[in-house]
Design a protein around this motif. Structure first.
Motif, PDB file in Angstrom:
ATOM      1  N   GLY A   1       0.968  -2.104  -5.248  1.00 24.81           N
ATOM      2  CA  GLY A   1       0.887  -2.984  -4.086  1.00 24.81           C
ATOM      3  C   GLY A   1      -0.539  -3.219  -3.622  1.00 24.81           C
TER       4      GLY A   1
ATOM      5  N   HIS B   1       7.586  -0.462  -8.246  1.00 22.87           N
ATOM      6  CA  HIS B   1       6.649  -1.061  -7.307  1.00 22.87           C
ATOM      7  C   HIS B   1       6.708  -0.290  -5.987  1.00 22.87           C
TER       8      HIS B   1
ATOM      9  N   HIS C   1       4.476  -0.425  -2.108  1.00 17.81           N
ATOM     10  CA  HIS C   1       3.395  -1.064  -1.328  1.00 17.81           C
ATOM     11  C   HIS C   1       3.538  -0.469   0.060  1.00 17.81           C
TER      12      HIS C   1
ATOM     13  N   SER D   1      -1.744  -0.614   4.935  1.00 21.19           N
ATOM     14  CA  SER D   1      -3.199  -0.688   4.926  1.00 21.19           C
ATOM     15  C   SER D   1      -3.849   0.674   4.980  1.00 21.19           C
TER      16      SER D   1
ATOM     17  N   ALA E   1      -2.083 -11.229  -3.547  1.00 24.59           N
ATOM     18  CA  ALA E   1      -0.961 -11.352  -2.611  1.00 24.59           C
ATOM     19  C   ALA E   1      -1.196 -12.609  -1.794  1.00 24.59           C
TER      20      ALA E   1
ATOM     21  N   GLY F   1      -2.897  -3.367   0.381  1.00 26.58           N
ATOM     22  CA  GLY F   1      -3.179  -2.500   1.521  1.00 26.58           C
ATOM     23  C   GLY F   1      -4.567  -1.892   1.505  1.00 26.58           C
ATOM     24  N   TYR F   2      -5.480  -2.471   0.737  1.00 23.09           N
ATOM     25  CA  TYR F   2      -6.852  -1.956   0.709  1.00 23.09           C
ATOM     26  C   TYR F   2      -7.571  -2.501   1.930  1.00 23.09           C
TER      27      TYR F   2
ATOM     28  N   LYS G   1       0.274 -14.478   0.255  1.00 17.92           N
ATOM     29  CA  LYS G   1       0.627 -14.743   1.636  1.00 17.92           C
ATOM     30  C   LYS G   1      -0.581 -14.585   2.558  1.00 17.92           C
TER      31      LYS G   1
ATOM     32  N   GLU H   1      -2.025  -5.303  -5.961  1.00 15.73           N
ATOM     33  CA  GLU H   1      -1.785  -6.609  -5.323  1.00 15.73           C
ATOM     34  C   GLU H   1      -2.548  -6.736  -4.018  1.00 15.73           C
ATOM     35  N   PRO H   2      -3.847  -6.841  -4.059  1.00 14.48           N
ATOM     36  CA  PRO H   2      -4.581  -6.955  -2.792  1.00 14.48           C
ATOM     37  C   PRO H   2      -4.480  -8.363  -2.203  1.00 14.48           C
ATOM     38  N   GLY H   3      -4.383  -8.431  -0.899  1.00 11.52           N
ATOM     39  CA  GLY H   3      -4.483  -9.702  -0.187  1.00 11.52           C
ATOM     40  C   GLY H   3      -5.715  -9.628   0.703  1.00 11.52           C
ATOM     41  N   THR H   4      -5.627  -8.742   1.691  1.00 12.72           N
ATOM     42  CA  THR H   4      -6.731  -8.531   2.630  1.00 12.72           C
ATOM     43  C   THR H   4      -8.066  -8.315   1.922  1.00 12.72           C
TER      44      THR H   4
ATOM     45  N   TYR I   1      -4.370 -13.539   6.495  1.00 11.25           N
ATOM     46  CA  TYR I   1      -3.361 -13.558   7.546  1.00 11.25           C
ATOM     47  C   TYR I   1      -3.865 -14.212   8.833  1.00 11.25           C
TER      48      TYR I   1
ATOM     49  N   ASP J   1       1.097 -12.257  -6.581  1.00 12.68           N
ATOM     50  CA  ASP J   1       2.220 -11.597  -5.915  1.00 12.68           C
ATOM     51  C   ASP J   1       2.755 -12.592  -4.901  1.00 12.68           C
TER      52      ASP J   1
ATOM     53  N   ARG K   1      11.370  -2.218  -6.296  1.00  9.92           N
ATOM     54  CA  ARG K   1      10.429  -1.801  -5.263  1.00  9.92           C
ATOM     55  C   ARG K   1      11.072  -0.686  -4.450  1.00  9.92           C
TER      56      ARG K   1
ATOM     57  N   SER L   1       8.152 -10.342  -4.972  1.00  7.75           N
ATOM     58  CA  SER L   1       8.735  -9.225  -4.210  1.00  7.75           C
ATOM     59  C   SER L   1       9.065  -9.804  -2.849  1.00  7.75           C
TER      60      SER L   1
END
Ligand code: PLP
Length: 421
Positions: free
Chosen positions: A220, A185, A187, A190, A53, A222-223, A55, A263-266, A376, A74, A138, A97
């Motif tokens: 999605g 999808h 999401h 967290s 992800a 949010g881990y 962003k 789709e992990p970002g964090t 972020y 993502d 989604r 998305s």
């Protein structure tokens, strides 16, 4: 003097100050790669494709590392799609998305990106375009697990995704527009609780029953990660195991072997970056008040504390020879903006309250390293507020060398689009 830093040494800080200046974000290549490998190992029954992800931190050098490791993307806007393509991703590896399906989506759709439609109006939009055949949808499954309404992206208070009760309308519209739904999808925010992931996976599989053409489920991101010692990290094996079982039972029941996307970002970024700053002033409001350490950084680089009351590890680092003269004491760490909300040490979850930290007595010139600053932070800061230039980004390579991945903004760049008519 403080607990040791995650991946930086005092010599690194010295080099950063001399070569790149402060504030500077420093990413750690070894951590980025290790996290990518952990994500690629997420339990799955019939195949997995993890997407980053982007962003969370969209700089090209970071995208390239994840591309090399085999992750997809993502994207949350058409602009992110373009950025990923410029960084070397093939369009087939990108899924979009977005909250704003800008008209340019058609060029990227023709070029092979995957689109998850996030609202009823987006179904109309792509349907009226008429050239799309296979799409993802989604949904907002009705439950979220974020800590508060700022981080929750599922449930009644969240605008993201097609509301679960609009399922039948979505089915009808996709039939009318002859759209084949190949992906569902969700999401929802967290969380680290395996029960919540299990519940969301089963709600998502339930939605897949309504679409016989669905081949892929995307759960999605949010881990959650533990930036602070009292926070609970997500164990991917633990949250993934029951999800894998649900996919297997679904296959037994329906004969459909669904592929999984996450789709992990964090998770990929949070611990992989530290923000290196220096204390540039120290003020005090007397014995009934506080001692304030003022950084050469703040919400211009890291907004999460001001926005959510997010907690980040903070290391006050002085020259090694001085350490023994610095007793620990309560101090409030603030940023350099003329803005009382520019606070690095708010109370957890309460950005309005000051929560002094026990840190070695800070003096002007000390380094202050803010950890857990990969996700972020650089991407979500109040860039150019008070006309401070956007900070530099640097990577610590696996061999220990430090290299620029984004230069500090110049003064001319801050004002380059201004016109005085
Ligand atoms: C932001 C976002 C993610 C990543 O969330 P993290 O909490 O950073 O893991 C994944 N998917 C979508 C659709 C997002 O908007």
């Amino acid at each position: 003097m403080t607990d040791s830093m995650r991946f930086l040494t005092y010599d690194d800080l010295d080099e950063i100050q001399m070569e790149f200046g402060t504030p500077t974000f420093v990413y750690d290549e070894a951590t980025l790669r290790a996290n990518a490998r952990e994500v690629l190992n997420f339990p799955n029954a019939f195949g997995l494709f993890p997407r980053y992800a982007m962003k969370a931190a969209p700089t090209a050098a970071i995208l390239r590392i994840f591309n090399e490791e085999g992750l997809g993307i993502d994207a949350s806007s058409v602009h992110e799609v373009e950025r990923a393509v410029r960084a070397g991703f093939g369009t087939e590896a990108i899924s979009l998305s977005t909250q704003e399906l800008a008209d340019d989506f058609i060029y990227w759709a023709q070029d092979g990106i995957k689109i998850n439609l996030c609202s009823i109006n987006q179904i109309h939009k792509i349907g009226r375009w008429g050239k799309a055949t296979r799409v993802g949808l989604r949904f907002n499954p009705g439950k979220g697990s974020g800590g508060n309404n700022r981080t929750n992206v599922g449930g009644l208070a969240s605008s993201f995704g097609i509301w679960k009760d609009d399922l039948n309308e979505a089915i009808k519209l996709c039939q009318e527009y002859k759209l084949v739904v190949e992906r569902i999808h969700t999401h929802i925010g967290s969380g680290s609780d395996p029960e919540v992931w299990k519940m969301v996976a089963s709600m998502t599989l339930h939605l897949a029953r309504a679409f016989p053409s669905v081949e892929t489920i995307n759960l999605g991101g949010g881990y959650k990660v533990a930036r602070m010692p009292d926070e609970k990290p997500t164990d991917l094996q633990e949250v993934g195991a029951p999800v894998k079982e649900l996919f297997k039972s679904f296959a037994e029941e329906t004969g459909r072997q669904l592929k999984l996307e996450i789709e992990p970002g964090t998770f990929l970024l949070a611990h992989a970056c530290s923000l290196v700053t220096r204390v540039q002033d120290v003020t005090s409001t007397g014995t009934d008040g506080y001692r304030f350490l003022k950084l050469d950084s703040g919400m211009t680089e890291i907004l999460r504390p001001s926005l959510y009351g997010a907690q980040h590890p903070i290391h006050l680092v002085c020259e090694p020879g001085q350490q023994k003269f610095r007793e620990s004491m309560e101090q409030v760490v603030v940023g350099h903006c003329c803005e009382s909300g520019d606070l690095l040490t708010p109370a957890p979850g309460d950005p309005e309250a000051l929560a002094p930290r026990i840190l070695p007595r800070g003096e002007i010139g000390d380094f202050c390293v803010i950890e857990g600053a990969g996700a972020y932070c650089s991407s979500m800061a109040t860039k150019n507020y008070n006309s401070f230039p956007e900070a530099a980004e640097v990577i610590k390579k696996e061999d220990g060398r430090l290299a620029h991945i984004r230069k500090r903004q110049t003064f001319d760049q801050i004002i380059e689009n201004e016109v005085v008519p």
